[in-house]
Design an enzyme around this catalytic site. Structure first.
Site, PDB file in Angstrom:
ATOM      1  N   GLY A 140      20.867  14.145 -30.558  1.00 27.43           N
ATOM      2  CA  GLY A 140      20.635  14.880 -28.740  1.00 27.43           C
ATOM      3  C   GLY A 140      21.572  14.167 -27.893  1.00 27.43           C
ATOM      4  N   ALA A 141      21.422  11.919 -27.743  1.00 26.34           N
ATOM      5  CA  ALA A 141      21.841  11.697 -27.005  1.00 26.34           C
ATOM      6  C   ALA A 141      23.369  12.517 -26.370  1.00 26.34           C
ATOM      7  CB  ALA A 141      22.092  10.370 -27.431  1.00 26.34           C
ATOM      8  N   GLY A 194       1.541  -1.155  -0.167  1.00 23.70           N
ATOM      9  CA  GLY A 194       0.492   0.505  -0.392  1.00 23.70           C
ATOM     10  C   GLY A 194       0.915   1.248  -0.117  1.00 23.70           C
ATOM     11  N   GLY A 195      -0.003   2.150   0.535  1.00 22.77           N
ATOM     12  CA  GLY A 195       1.053   3.701   0.308  1.00 22.77           C
ATOM     13  C   GLY A 195       1.990   3.733   1.570  1.00 22.77           C
TER      14      GLY A 195
HETATM   15  C1  HXC Z   1      -2.307  -4.675  12.785  1.00 24.65           C
HETATM   16  C2  HXC Z   1      -1.564  -6.226  12.389  1.00 24.65           C
HETATM   17  C3  HXC Z   1      -1.188  -5.962  10.796  1.00 24.65           C
HETATM   18  C4  HXC Z   1      -1.697  -4.893  10.936  1.00 24.65           C
HETATM   19  C5  HXC Z   1      -0.825  -7.177  10.952  1.00 24.65           C
HETATM   20  N1  HXC Z   1      -0.853  -8.247  11.873  1.00 24.65           N
HETATM   21  N2  HXC Z   1      -0.669  -6.979  10.304  1.00 24.65           N
HETATM   22  N3  HXC Z   1      -1.810  -5.929  12.929  1.00 24.65           N
HETATM   23  N4  HXC Z   1      -1.950  -3.937  11.894  1.00 24.65           N
HETATM   24  N5  HXC Z   1      -1.616  -3.907   9.378  1.00 24.65           N
HETATM   25  C6  HXC Z   1      -0.182  -9.020  12.879  1.00 24.65           C
HETATM   26  C7  HXC Z   1      -1.258  -9.296  12.947  1.00 24.65           C
HETATM   27  O1  HXC Z   1      -2.414  -9.826  13.245  1.00 24.65           O
HETATM   28  C8  HXC Z   1      -0.833 -10.783  13.967  1.00 24.65           C
HETATM   29  O2  HXC Z   1      -0.677 -10.256  15.131  1.00 24.65           O
HETATM   30  C9  HXC Z   1       1.153 -10.777  13.384  1.00 24.65           C
HETATM   31  O3  HXC Z   1       0.885  -9.403  12.878  1.00 24.65           O
HETATM   32  C10 HXC Z   1       1.733 -11.125  12.407  1.00 24.65           C
HETATM   33  O4  HXC Z   1       0.612 -11.432  11.053  1.00 24.65           O
HETATM   34  P1  HXC Z   1       0.654 -13.032  10.177  1.00 24.65           P
HETATM   35  O5  HXC Z   1      -0.613 -12.220   9.771  1.00 24.65           O
HETATM   36  O6  HXC Z   1       0.711 -13.906  11.381  1.00 24.65           O
HETATM   37  O7  HXC Z   1       2.023 -13.250   9.943  1.00 24.65           O
HETATM   38  P2  HXC Z   1       1.930 -13.354   8.471  1.00 24.65           P
HETATM   39  O8  HXC Z   1       1.396 -14.766   8.199  1.00 24.65           O
HETATM   40  O9  HXC Z   1       3.245 -13.416   7.810  1.00 24.65           O
HETATM   41  O10 HXC Z   1       1.858 -12.274   7.619  1.00 24.65           O
HETATM   42  C11 HXC Z   1       1.633 -11.436   6.603  1.00 24.65           C
HETATM   43  C12 HXC Z   1       1.324 -10.007   6.092  1.00 24.65           C
HETATM   44  C13 HXC Z   1      -0.261 -10.114   7.090  1.00 24.65           C
HETATM   45  C14 HXC Z   1       1.142 -10.166   4.603  1.00 24.65           C
HETATM   46  C15 HXC Z   1       1.497  -8.603   6.247  1.00 24.65           C
HETATM   47  O11 HXC Z   1      -0.323  -9.918   7.901  1.00 24.65           O
HETATM   48  C16 HXC Z   1      -1.244  -9.384   6.453  1.00 24.65           C
HETATM   49  O12 HXC Z   1      -2.051  -8.800   5.512  1.00 24.65           O
HETATM   50  N6  HXC Z   1      -1.629  -7.498   7.356  1.00 24.65           N
HETATM   51  C17 HXC Z   1      -2.194  -7.088   6.776  1.00 24.65           C
HETATM   52  C18 HXC Z   1      -1.243  -6.135   5.321  1.00 24.65           C
HETATM   53  C19 HXC Z   1      -2.369  -4.959   4.592  1.00 24.65           C
HETATM   54  O13 HXC Z   1      -3.014  -5.244   4.707  1.00 24.65           O
HETATM   55  N7  HXC Z   1      -2.154  -4.245   5.877  1.00 24.65           N
HETATM   56  C20 HXC Z   1      -2.979  -2.081   5.423  1.00 24.65           C
HETATM   57  C21 HXC Z   1      -1.909  -1.634   3.656  1.00 24.65           C
HETATM   58  S1  HXC Z   1      -2.687  -0.363   3.771  1.00 24.65           S
HETATM   59  P3  HXC Z   1      -0.129 -11.745  15.906  1.00 24.65           P
HETATM   60  O14 HXC Z   1      -1.082 -10.804  17.533  1.00 24.65           O
HETATM   61  O15 HXC Z   1      -1.032 -12.827  15.941  1.00 24.65           O
HETATM   62  O16 HXC Z   1       1.076 -12.065  16.860  1.00 24.65           O
HETATM   63  C22 HXC Z   1      -1.178   0.418   4.244  1.00 24.65           C
HETATM   64  C23 HXC Z   1      -1.522   1.904   4.082  1.00 24.65           C
HETATM   65  C24 HXC Z   1      -0.629   2.260   4.230  1.00 24.65           C
HETATM   66  O17 HXC Z   1      -0.733   0.515   5.253  1.00 24.65           O
HETATM   67  C25 HXC Z   1      -0.614   3.967   3.830  1.00 24.65           C
HETATM   68  C26 HXC Z   1       0.117   4.981   3.759  1.00 24.65           C
HETATM   69  C27 HXC Z   1      -0.623   6.406   3.695  1.00 24.65           C
END
Ligand code: HXC
Length: 516
Positions: free
Chosen positions: A406-407, A171-172
């Site tokens: 030009g290059a 994402g971002g």
């Molecule tokens: C809170 C999170 C989290 C999140 C993971 N965890 N992502 N907690 N916020 N964004 C936590 C899980 O609940 C879990 O907690 C631990 O981290 C490990 O995650 P797992 O899923 O068990 O690990 P894994 O199987 O390796 O998968 C990793 C992952 C997946 C692919 C990153 O966790 C995932 O898809 N997370 C969400 C990603 C997402 O959509 N993020 C938002 C993106 S948009 P416990 O307690 O069980 O250890 C964004 C916007 C940014 O970020 C904008 C900027 C301007």
């Protein structure tokens, strides 16, 4: 006695902070083939030099039962230490705490070390391994990203900023690395994409795996988001340390002199055997680069992206230099959109950090065709012209073979304020190659002649004799000297020594408006 108790408590609390999300999650991290934030920091810094900041920070979220789920230090380890005895600041996301997700306080910790790095004129290294915005915190987390992006931008060109992607970045969140000067990724661990495979499928119907969409290889070869791809984390942090050795601490300094100990007057007869007599035959420009630079040590940047253009760091008589060159082995070294973007960005990073530019030229021109025209070769090619013209660091170029149109002008030419421009006797400096030129200028004459092909070949020969050499350009001073290939290293080193105190300023303004 009381103080003994306090000290014991401090020790215990510090140990707790060091364990991040706990032993089970550390084991899970290792089981995925990943190191912990602290293990990564140990690989980056000189042994025993790391000083942690904010190990006792905890998040402030109370929704979703979060008040009961706190970890000392939250999801990032921050601090400073030394790399080759020079100060560096670091943030390393700790995947064992809420998947390294960015909370309000984690962002605050990162911003604090970025501010310290900028105020004290030292590089900043961000190690990324994170599930993105802390879902439970909503807008607080998003604002945290904004604060980091702002600092990435404001400190750009002031201190070197390096991103190391050793886990998910989605994402971002990908935009912090994208603003920094260099991005490293480790194969099979680092992932970087705007939307994951499920969203891609839902929106476009495309089926693509995570690795194909945002793995290290695709980011290094196709999109160019990643400058260095490494096989292991150990290799990766070793390469970060190596890269830092070419860079100054900030824009106020020069890069450190390296202990290369290579003879500055070293000549090389082998050069004569590298460039083929036939001007259309390719050769490996890296053979020339590695023969010129100290100890053949060349750290290529963006090695797998836009391979028709080579950029990277080396030393010449111990001085750090940025090398730019065409690679005739790919697309005949033509300048296309990706090559222009890659080269322009590299020129600017060197110019920010007082690193002289040494350019080897063998360019047949800009890449023709509707694909390039429609996607904006004009706009992208302009970046390279802009970057070279604007750069105030010493600029030395050597035309090896072709320098057309030009290059030729874009490639650090005299008219873009090139300081010293050399050419080998094999150089051809002209508006275009002989074949194209004759077809334009003598079209009618060729048509009228009895044997058109014979006439065309004679005219090509005549054109080549007259223009396809460096003497016409040298007669007008566009080339400062025509040098024997064997003396390239000493000549370039002498030019750089002469330019060591170059001091010019551009026209005063708020900032330039590079065509983006
Ligand atoms: C809170 C999170 C989290 C999140 C993971 N965890 N992502 N907690 N916020 N964004 C936590 C899980 O609940 C879990 O907690 C631990 O981290 C490990 O995650 P797992 O899923 O068990 O690990 P894994 O199987 O390796 O998968 C990793 C992952 C997946 C692919 C990153 O966790 C995932 O898809 N997370 C969400 C990603 C997402 O959509 N993020 C938002 C993106 S948009 P416990 O307690 O069980 O250890 C964004 C916007 C940014 O970020 C904008 C900027 C301007």
């Amino acid at each position: 006695m009381e103080i003994e108790k306090e000290l014991a408590q401090l020790k215990k609390t510090r140990e707790e902070a060091k364990s991040g999300g706990g032993l089970k999650r550390i084991e899970a991290q290792h089981a995925k083939g990943k190191l912990t934030a602290r293990e990564r920091i140990a690989l980056l810094f000189d042994a025993g030099t790391f000083e942690e900041i904010d190990p006792f920070v905890t998040h402030r979220c109370t929704d979703f039962d979060m008040a009961e789920r706190k970890f000392l230090g939250d999801s990032v380890v921050t601090g400073y230490g030394k790399v080759n005895n020079r100060h560096i600041f670091v943030s390393a996301q700790d995947f064992t705490v809420f998947g390294g997700s960015l909370s309000e306080v984690a962002a605050g910790k990162i911003c604090k070390v970025m501010d310290l790095a900028a105020r004290n004129g030292a590089p900043f290294v961000a190690v990324l391994d994170s599930g993105g915005a802390r879902i439970q915190e909503g807008a607080d987390s998003l604002a945290g990203y904004g604060e980091i992006f702002t600092r990435n931008t404001l400190y750009s060109g002031s201190i070197p900023q390096i991103s190391v992607i050793v886990g998910p970045t989605a994402g971002g969140a990908v935009y912090s690395p994208a603003i920094t000067d260099f991005v490293f990724m480790v194969k099979d661990l680092g992932q970087s994409y705007i939307t994951g495979p499920e969203v891609v499928k839902a929106v476009t119907g495309e089926e693509v795996s995570l690795e194909e969409l945002g793995g290290a290889t695709v980011n290094a070869t196709r999109s160019g988001n990643c400058h260095f791809v490494c096989d292991t984390e150990e290799q990766c942090f070793q390469q970060v340390r190596r890269l830092l050795g070419f860079l100054p601490q900030s824009y106020k300094e020069r890069p450190p002199l390296a202990d290369t100990n290579d003879d500055p007057n070293r000549m090389d007869e082998e050069f004569l055997n590298i460039v083929p007599v036939n001007p259309t035959q390719p050769y490996d420009m890296k053979r020339i680069i590695t023969k010129v630079v100290d100890n053949s040590d060349f750290m290529e940047v963006h090695e797998k992206f836009a391979r028709n253009f080579i950029v990277g760091f080396a030393h010449l008589d111990a001085q750090s230099v940025g090398i730019l060159a065409q690679q005739p082995m790919h697309l005949a070294g033509a300048l296309d959109i990706d090559a222009s973007d890659k080269a322009a960005r590299f020129v600017r990073v060197c110019d920010c950090f007082n690193i002289p530019l040494v350019t080897f030229v063998d360019v047949p021109g800009y890449m023709p065709g509707t694909d390039q025209e429609f996607r904006g070769i004009i706009r992208h090619g302009a970046k390279l012209l802009f970057a070279y013209a604007e750069a105030t660091v010493p600029k030395v170029s050597i035309i090896i073979r072709k320098a057309y149109g030009g290059a030729y002008i874009a490639m650090s030419s005299k008219s873009l304020r090139g300081d010293i421009n050399y050419a080998w006797p094999t150089a051809e400096i002209a508006v275009m190659g002989p074949e194209g030129a004759v077809n334009v200028v003598y079209r009618n004459e060729i048509k009228k002649s009895e044997n058109a092909e014979e006439a065309r070949q004679r005219l090509v020969r005549e054109y080549r004799d007259k223009f396809a050499n460096p003497y016409v350009a040298a007669a007008r001073g566009y080339i400062d000297d025509i040098i024997a290939p064997r003396e390239t290293r000493p000549k370039v080193i002498k030019a750089l020594q002469m330019l060591r105190n170059k001091d010019i300023c551009n026209t005063p303004k708020k900032h330039g408006n590079i065509p983006l």
